[in-house]
Design a protein around this motif. Structure first.
Motif, short mmCIF file in Angstrom:
data_model
loop_
_atom_site.label_atom_id
_atom_site.label_comp_id
_atom_site.label_asym_id
_atom_site.label_seq_id
_atom_site.Cartn_x
_atom_site.Cartn_y
_atom_site.Cartn_z
N UNK A 40 0.79 -1.23 0.00
CA UNK A 40 0.00 0.00 0.00
C UNK A 40 0.82 1.27 0.00
N UNK A 41 0.13 2.38 -0.20
CA UNK A 41 0.76 3.68 -0.29
C UNK A 41 1.50 4.08 0.97
N UNK A 42 0.95 3.78 2.14
CA UNK A 42 1.59 4.21 3.38
C UNK A 42 2.93 3.50 3.57
N UNK A 43 2.97 2.21 3.32
CA UNK A 43 4.24 1.47 3.46
C UNK A 43 5.28 2.01 2.49
N UNK A 44 4.87 2.31 1.28
CA UNK A 44 5.82 2.89 0.31
C UNK A 44 6.32 4.25 0.79
N UNK A 45 5.42 5.07 1.34
CA UNK A 45 5.82 6.40 1.79
C UNK A 45 6.76 6.35 2.98
N UNK A 46 6.50 5.50 3.96
CA UNK A 46 7.39 5.48 5.12
C UNK A 46 8.78 5.00 4.72
N UNK A 54 6.54 -2.60 10.90
CA UNK A 54 5.19 -2.96 10.49
C UNK A 54 4.25 -1.77 10.72
N UNK A 55 3.48 -1.45 9.71
CA UNK A 55 2.53 -0.34 9.80
C UNK A 55 1.22 -0.83 10.38
N UNK A 56 0.75 -0.14 11.42
CA UNK A 56 -0.53 -0.47 12.04
C UNK A 56 -1.48 0.72 11.84
#
Length: 110
Positions: A40-46, A54-56
């Motif tokens: 997803x976009x958030x994982x790519x951005x971080x 791990x993104x929660x």
């Protein structure tokens, strides 16, 4: 995904803290797998910002509130805001637990 649970047929983020006023924990309303999934976009951005873990997903502003802001945690540590409109990420340094972050957001709204 252990970060999610199903309640009354809706997929919600798995947290004991209720979302602040004008925020939601409905995973699909928050962008679903497009924003929060393994690709997803958030994982790519971080990753671009050098944040690892791990993104929660936690909460996102209700679309009717007019802002595209989400709150998430990385690993067991830091909390972050993600602005979907301009892809900016802000680390929360003034609080270290979800409950106090939510209380502060609610205080700002009141």
């Amino acid at each position: 995904m252990s970060d999610l649970r199903i309640v009354n047929g809706k997929v919600l983020t798995n947290t004991e803290v209720q979302p602040p006023a004008q925020w939601t924990n409905d995973y699909e309303v928050m962008g679903g797998d497009t924003e929060w999934g393994p690709e997803g976009n958030v994982l790519r951005m971080i990753t671009v910002f050098g944040i690892e873990g791990e993104v929660k997903p936690l909460f996102a502003m209700d679309p009717d509130a007019g802002e595209a802001l989400s709150l998430f945690q990385v690993g067991d540590g830091g909390f972050y805001f993600f602005n979907i409109e301009d892809s900016s990420i802000f680390k929360i340094t003034s609080h270290s637990d979800l409950r106090s972050i939510v209380e502060t957001i609610d205080d700002e709204i009141a």
